[in-house]
Design an enzyme around this catalytic site. Structure first.
Site, PDB file in Angstrom:
ATOM      1  N   SER A 153       0.098   8.789   5.721  1.00  0.00           N
ATOM      2  CA  SER A 153      -0.104   7.627   6.586  1.00  0.00           C
ATOM      3  C   SER A 153       1.064   6.642   6.455  1.00  0.00           C
ATOM      4  O   SER A 153       1.584   6.128   7.445  1.00  0.00           O
ATOM      5  CB  SER A 153      -1.420   6.937   6.222  1.00  0.00           C
ATOM      6  OG  SER A 153      -1.679   5.886   7.119  1.00  0.00           O
TER       7      SER A 153
ATOM      8  N   GLN B 233       0.802  -1.222   0.000  1.00  0.00           N
ATOM      9  CA  GLN B 233       0.000   0.000   0.000  1.00  0.00           C
ATOM     10  C   GLN B 233       0.841   1.282   0.000  1.00  0.00           C
ATOM     11  O   GLN B 233       0.538   2.237  -0.707  1.00  0.00           O
ATOM     12  CB  GLN B 233      -0.934  -0.016   1.210  1.00  0.00           C
ATOM     13  CG  GLN B 233      -1.999   1.037   1.154  1.00  0.00           C
ATOM     14  CD  GLN B 233      -3.012   0.909   2.277  1.00  0.00           C
ATOM     15  OE1 GLN B 233      -3.700   1.850   2.580  1.00  0.00           O
ATOM     16  NE2 GLN B 233      -3.113  -0.235   2.902  1.00  0.00           N
TER      17      GLN B 233
ATOM     18  N   SER C 146      -4.260   4.322  12.224  1.00  0.00           N
ATOM     19  CA  SER C 146      -5.039   3.499  11.308  1.00  0.00           C
ATOM     20  C   SER C 146      -4.513   3.761   9.897  1.00  0.00           C
ATOM     21  O   SER C 146      -4.453   4.920   9.462  1.00  0.00           O
ATOM     22  CB  SER C 146      -6.516   3.874  11.419  1.00  0.00           C
ATOM     23  OG  SER C 146      -7.326   2.905  10.792  1.00  0.00           O
ATOM     24  N   GLU C 147      -4.106   2.712   9.198  1.00  0.00           N
ATOM     25  CA  GLU C 147      -3.355   2.900   7.950  1.00  0.00           C
ATOM     26  C   GLU C 147      -4.156   3.649   6.878  1.00  0.00           C
ATOM     27  O   GLU C 147      -3.576   4.240   5.974  1.00  0.00           O
ATOM     28  CB  GLU C 147      -2.887   1.553   7.396  1.00  0.00           C
ATOM     29  CG  GLU C 147      -4.028   0.699   6.852  1.00  0.00           C
ATOM     30  CD  GLU C 147      -3.561  -0.625   6.261  1.00  0.00           C
ATOM     31  OE1 GLU C 147      -2.491  -1.113   6.633  1.00  0.00           O
ATOM     32  OE2 GLU C 147      -4.300  -1.166   5.414  1.00  0.00           O
ATOM     33  N   ASN C 148      -5.510   3.621   6.986  1.00  0.00           N
ATOM     34  CA  ASN C 148      -6.303   4.327   5.995  1.00  0.00           C
ATOM     35  C   ASN C 148      -6.322   5.835   6.204  1.00  0.00           C
ATOM     36  O   ASN C 148      -6.975   6.546   5.449  1.00  0.00           O
ATOM     37  CB  ASN C 148      -7.731   3.763   5.937  1.00  0.00           C
ATOM     38  CG  ASN C 148      -8.400   3.658   7.290  1.00  0.00           C
ATOM     39  OD1 ASN C 148      -7.754   3.381   8.292  1.00  0.00           O
ATOM     40  ND2 ASN C 148      -9.690   3.877   7.334  1.00  0.00           N
TER      41      ASN C 148
END
Lengths: 194, 214
Positions: free
Chosen positions: B85, A79, B45-47
């Protein structure tokens, strides 16, 4: 390219328009393929997608099924690497060097550099023909602001596509957004729907 | 108390007051329930936010955790985009990550994103987290459901990262990993060194300060 994380921050009305348009053989680039009835997952369900570049497909069993059947080409990218490849695609950079993926199958076929004793992978930029964004607020200059965790990839993909279209949840026809509150300047945005 | 709860309770003791922490999906999300009241941590939180908290009441619009599940946020939290992030994650700004594993080996390698031919969910943010967090702790059941070893001399599944795991916590034991060697530091009361060795697919040293699992 699409904004969104498990569908949170994906412009569902623009997905409707893509479905209505009949567009097919699409390559979609974004974090994940959400769920079969949500976000970009709906394009997969409708059979409109030829290739997926994403970090995660685990919440959409159809993506995995089509991949295993050889009907969908899936490129899995860590990601943090995915978002930086998009960012550098939009920022005029030739690539990034990241330690993520060293020693894993992600490094296959990629250039490795050892700098100051640390190994890095050279990861190349990603660009797209179209980026679809979800914004919480927008004004007639195209300035955008996002809401809570729906921001995620949206401001990054706004840099990296030839045509950038935003779905604006609260469009302000009369006023302009507060300049300090703008997260994507309107100069990057070609069109919007509200 | 079932194995997963015991693992989560033990893992909570790894967290120090003031830590910035990223918890993987599944078992690690139970860990905050077992934190001491005098320990305050910040969950990333990675989002795209800091200050992840429990949801009280109805779902909040545009607020989900890294599993896509509605969540809450504590006062003082902050939202940001995915590039920031992962700059936090990869850049060493996350003090601890605790995540699940399919296999861990004595070299500190972790496999947790793919079972070829069976399950290919993708790595999501796991490769960046394991590469960039200052301390990496894997929590998992000691053996697979079929009884096969998950702690090995060498992982057989595709790796998430090489030589990054500092500690493994299971319902049976706590191992530290350094210099290509497992060291047993805590042992469950119902286990002996011999019973543990049978369940563990790699040799291990025994700490001179070996304790029961706290």
């Amino acid at each position: 390219m699409f904004g969104g994380f498990m569908g949170c921050g994906t412009p569902e009305k623009i997905v409707d328009l893509i479905l209505d348009s009949g567009a097919k053989n699409l390559t979609v680039i974004g974090n994940d393929t959400a769920f079969p009835d949500t976000g970009i997952g709906r394009l997969i369900t409708a059979g409109r997608v030829r290739k997926v570049i994403a970090s995660h497909i685990g919440t959409n069993p159809l993506t995995g099924k089509l991949m295993i059947e050889g009907k969908l080409d899936v490129e899995l990218v860590p990601q943090g690497t995915l978002v930086e490849r998009i960012r550098c695609g939009g920022a005029g950079l030739g690539g990034i060097l990241t330690p993520t993926g060293i020693g894993t199958e992600v490094e296959s076929g990629k250039t490795k550099l050892n700098l100051d004793g640390i190994e890095y992978l050279l990861e190349r930029p990603l660009k797209a023909d179209v980026a679809i964004l979800l914004a919480h607020k927008g004004d007639r200059r195209g300035n955008l602001a996002y809401h809570r965790a729906a921001r995620n990839f949206n401001p990054i993909i706004a840099l990296a596509a030839d045509f950038v279209v935003a779905e604006v949840q609260n469009y302000e026809p009369e006023a302009y957004l507060e300049p300090d509150a703008i997260m994507t300047p309107g100069a990057l945005v070609d069109a919007y729907i509200s | 108390m079932d194995a997963k709860k015991r693992i989560a309770r033990r893992a909570a003791k790894e967290l120090m007051d003031g830590d910035i922490v990223n918890l993987g999906i599944g078992l690690p999300t139970q860990i905050p329930h077992y934190l001491d009241h005098n320990i305050e941590i910040t969950l990333q939180s990675e989002n795209g936010f800091l200050g992840l908290g429990p949801l009280h009441g109805e779902p909040i619009q545009d607020l989900v955790n890294a599993g896509g599940i509605p969540c809450g946020m504590v006062p003082g939290g902050a939202f940001f985009d995915s590039a920031l992030s992962f700059a936090l994650i990869r850049g060493g700004h996350v003090d601890v990550t605790i995540l699940g594993g399919l296999q861990v080996d004595q070299h500190g390698n972790l496999a947790n994103w793919k079972v070829p031919g069976k399950m290919i969910p993708g790595m999501g943010g796991a490769m960046d987290l394991v590469t960039g967090a200052r301390r990496v702790i894997v929590v998992m059941e000691h053996c697979a459901k079929d009884g096969s070893h998950k702690i090995l001399e060498q992982c057989t599944l595709p790796l998430t990262a090489v030589s990054k795991v500092h500690r493994v916590i299971t319902e049976c034991a706590v191992f530290d990993i350094a210099n290509d060697q497992l060291t047993l530091v805590e042992l469950a009361q119902e286990e002996t060194i011999e019973s543990l060795a049978k369940k563990t697919g790699a040799p291990f040293l025994i700490s001179k300060d070996l304790k029961p699992i706290s």
